[in-house]
Design a protein around this motif. Sequence first.
Motif, PDB file in Angstrom:
ATOM      1  N   LEU A 131       0.834  -1.211   0.000  1.00  0.00           N
ATOM      2  CA  LEU A 131       0.000   0.000   0.000  1.00  0.00           C
ATOM      3  C   LEU A 131       0.866   1.258   0.000  1.00  0.00           C
ATOM      4  N   LYS A 132       2.002   1.170   0.695  1.00  0.00           N
ATOM      5  CA  LYS A 132       2.931   2.304   0.731  1.00  0.00           C
ATOM      6  C   LYS A 132       3.415   2.651  -0.676  1.00  0.00           C
ATOM      7  N   LYS A 133       3.567   1.621  -1.539  1.00  0.00           N
ATOM      8  CA  LYS A 133       3.999   1.864  -2.919  1.00  0.00           C
ATOM      9  C   LYS A 133       2.981   2.735  -3.652  1.00  0.00           C
ATOM     10  N   HIS A 134       1.741   2.733  -3.135  1.00  0.00           N
ATOM     11  CA  HIS A 134       0.687   3.553  -3.745  1.00  0.00           C
ATOM     12  C   HIS A 134       0.349   4.749  -2.861  1.00  0.00           C
ATOM     13  N   LYS A 135       1.274   5.067  -1.977  1.00  0.00           N
ATOM     14  CA  LYS A 135       1.162   6.241  -1.092  1.00  0.00           C
ATOM     15  C   LYS A 135      -0.065   6.157  -0.169  1.00  0.00           C
ATOM     16  N   ILE A 136      -0.424   4.933   0.154  1.00  0.00           N
ATOM     17  CA  ILE A 136      -1.545   4.746   1.080  1.00  0.00           C
ATOM     18  C   ILE A 136      -0.972   4.331   2.427  1.00  0.00           C
ATOM     19  N   SER A 137      -1.354   5.102   3.443  1.00  0.00           N
ATOM     20  CA  SER A 137      -0.874   4.755   4.774  1.00  0.00           C
ATOM     21  C   SER A 137      -1.969   3.967   5.497  1.00  0.00           C
ATOM     22  N   ALA A 138      -1.645   2.753   5.909  1.00  0.00           N
ATOM     23  CA  ALA A 138      -2.654   1.872   6.507  1.00  0.00           C
ATOM     24  C   ALA A 138      -2.169   1.398   7.867  1.00  0.00           C
ATOM     25  N   SER A 139      -3.072   0.848   8.647  1.00  0.00           N
ATOM     26  CA  SER A 139      -2.649   0.260   9.916  1.00  0.00           C
ATOM     27  C   SER A 139      -3.255  -1.136  10.052  1.00  0.00           C
ATOM     28  N   ILE A 140      -2.739  -1.876  11.032  1.00  0.00           N
ATOM     29  CA  ILE A 140      -3.157  -3.265  11.205  1.00  0.00           C
ATOM     30  C   ILE A 140      -4.066  -3.352  12.421  1.00  0.00           C
ATOM     31  N   LYS A 141      -5.319  -3.666  12.175  1.00  0.00           N
ATOM     32  CA  LYS A 141      -6.224  -3.903  13.312  1.00  0.00           C
ATOM     33  C   LYS A 141      -6.012  -5.343  13.736  1.00  0.00           C
ATOM     34  N   TRP A 142      -5.593  -5.534  14.970  1.00  0.00           N
ATOM     35  CA  TRP A 142      -5.263  -6.880  15.453  1.00  0.00           C
ATOM     36  C   TRP A 142      -6.369  -7.877  15.116  1.00  0.00           C
ATOM     37  N   PRO A 143      -6.057  -9.091  14.646  1.00  0.00           N
ATOM     38  CA  PRO A 143      -4.698  -9.537  14.345  1.00  0.00           C
ATOM     39  C   PRO A 143      -4.212  -9.171  12.943  1.00  0.00           C
ATOM     40  N   ASN A 144      -5.138  -9.079  11.964  1.00  0.00           N
ATOM     41  CA  ASN A 144      -4.634  -8.822  10.606  1.00  0.00           C
ATOM     42  C   ASN A 144      -5.647  -8.187   9.647  1.00  0.00           C
ATOM     43  N   ASP A 145      -6.517  -7.344  10.188  1.00  0.00           N
ATOM     44  CA  ASP A 145      -7.349  -6.547   9.290  1.00  0.00           C
ATOM     45  C   ASP A 145      -6.533  -5.322   8.895  1.00  0.00           C
ATOM     46  N   ILE A 146      -6.560  -5.001   7.617  1.00  0.00           N
ATOM     47  CA  ILE A 146      -5.795  -3.838   7.189  1.00  0.00           C
ATOM     48  C   ILE A 146      -6.773  -2.674   6.970  1.00  0.00           C
ATOM     49  N   LEU A 147      -6.529  -1.590   7.689  1.00  0.00           N
ATOM     50  CA  LEU A 147      -7.450  -0.455   7.674  1.00  0.00           C
ATOM     51  C   LEU A 147      -6.775   0.803   7.150  1.00  0.00           C
ATOM     52  N   VAL A 148      -7.592   1.596   6.416  1.00  0.00           N
ATOM     53  CA  VAL A 148      -7.163   2.927   6.006  1.00  0.00           C
ATOM     54  C   VAL A 148      -8.216   3.880   6.564  1.00  0.00           C
ATOM     55  N   ASN A 149      -7.820   4.763   7.402  1.00  0.00           N
ATOM     56  CA  ASN A 149      -8.775   5.658   8.081  1.00  0.00           C
ATOM     57  C   ASN A 149      -9.991   4.897   8.614  1.00  0.00           C
ATOM     58  N   ASP A 150      -9.747   3.853   9.330  1.00  0.00           N
ATOM     59  CA  ASP A 150     -10.788   3.026   9.964  1.00  0.00           C
ATOM     60  C   ASP A 150     -11.632   2.224   8.971  1.00  0.00           C
ATOM     61  N   LYS A 151     -11.283   2.257   7.688  1.00  0.00           N
ATOM     62  CA  LYS A 151     -12.035   1.461   6.704  1.00  0.00           C
ATOM     63  C   LYS A 151     -11.194   0.279   6.257  1.00  0.00           C
ATOM     64  N   LYS A 152     -11.849  -0.884   6.114  1.00  0.00           N
ATOM     65  CA  LYS A 152     -11.089  -2.099   5.793  1.00  0.00           C
ATOM     66  C   LYS A 152     -10.738  -2.146   4.304  1.00  0.00           C
ATOM     67  N   ILE A 153      -9.459  -2.340   4.022  1.00  0.00           N
ATOM     68  CA  ILE A 153      -9.009  -2.452   2.627  1.00  0.00           C
ATOM     69  C   ILE A 153      -8.554  -3.885   2.333  1.00  0.00           C
ATOM     70  N   GLY A 154      -8.231  -4.649   3.386  1.00  0.00           N
ATOM     71  CA  GLY A 154      -7.776  -6.006   3.147  1.00  0.00           C
ATOM     72  C   GLY A 154      -7.855  -6.880   4.386  1.00  0.00           C
ATOM     73  N   GLY A 155      -7.794  -8.192   4.130  1.00  0.00           N
ATOM     74  CA  GLY A 155      -7.845  -9.145   5.239  1.00  0.00           C
ATOM     75  C   GLY A 155      -7.025 -10.384   4.900  1.00  0.00           C
ATOM     76  N   VAL A 156      -6.705 -11.141   5.925  1.00  0.00           N
ATOM     77  CA  VAL A 156      -5.802 -12.275   5.772  1.00  0.00           C
ATOM     78  C   VAL A 156      -6.394 -13.510   6.448  1.00  0.00           C
ATOM     79  N   LEU A 157      -6.307 -14.651   5.766  1.00  0.00           N
ATOM     80  CA  LEU A 157      -6.739 -15.918   6.357  1.00  0.00           C
ATOM     81  C   LEU A 157      -5.602 -16.930   6.182  1.00  0.00           C
TER      82      LEU A 157
END
Length: 244
Positions: free
Chosen positions: A91-117
């Motif tokens: 996401l950083k390659k696309h200038k998007i700053s995201a965070s990891i909602k434990w354990p592995n939801d990926i959020l951008v400004n509290d919105k989910k952009i990705g998930g992991v199973l």
Amino acid sequence: MKQLGSKIIQLDTVDSTNNFAANLLSRGELVHGTVIMADEQTNGRGQRGSDWITQPAMNLTVSFFVIHDNLAVNRQSSINQWVSLAILDLLKKHKISASIKWPNDILVNDKKIGGVLIENQLSQNTIKSSIIGIGLNVNQTDFHVLNATSIQTECKSFLPLNLVLLEFIESMNSCMKLLEQNNFEELKELYHSNLWRLNEPTQVKVKDELKTGIIKGTTDFGLLILELDGAEQHFDLKEVSFVY
Ligand code: BTN
């Protein structure tokens, strides 16, 4: 570990790329580093037994197969940290700053952009291999739920999925280094430094009760450390959810 992406299988439609990988594995036909990507999943699976539903050919729905080299069974959280950080790297390659909602939801400004199973194959005290499924919203801009976003929503540009996949394989390979070097401490530190709402008061639901807690980090086993009612307590995925 050998690099991932030496073999890429592209499917039009499949029930779930994780299931497809598991079937190949049970037939002895899956090699380390194989990447399976599908335009459409008819039975995409998410965390906690949920469904993973996305518009066909708009997003990345992909599974990686990884054979580990003597990785202890208590390192499942390190695999999770590696993969979560790889998504952030992409996401950083696309200038998007995201965070990891434990354990592995990926959020951008509290919105989910990705998930992991992640589905691990264990043998005695080691993790023999992992099927790592990732769903990443890329070009979809209409969502049934309010709290979802995509790369296109954030960047206003359409991205060919094949290109995103290649970039993502690169991110997975470069973030894998810490795991290969058994540098679990640094991996965990990096994961913590990108953890959503670390040290901030957050509404949580525990045993059907709404409370305010403070996320303090994760244990070596990947449990969430939450300061609740004045004391630090450890939770697994089934025991806590966030209200935000
Ligand atoms: C979640 O956030 O609940 C995890 C979603 C994981 C979805 C991906 S899409 C590719 C792979 N195949 C599946 O059936 N699930 C994962």
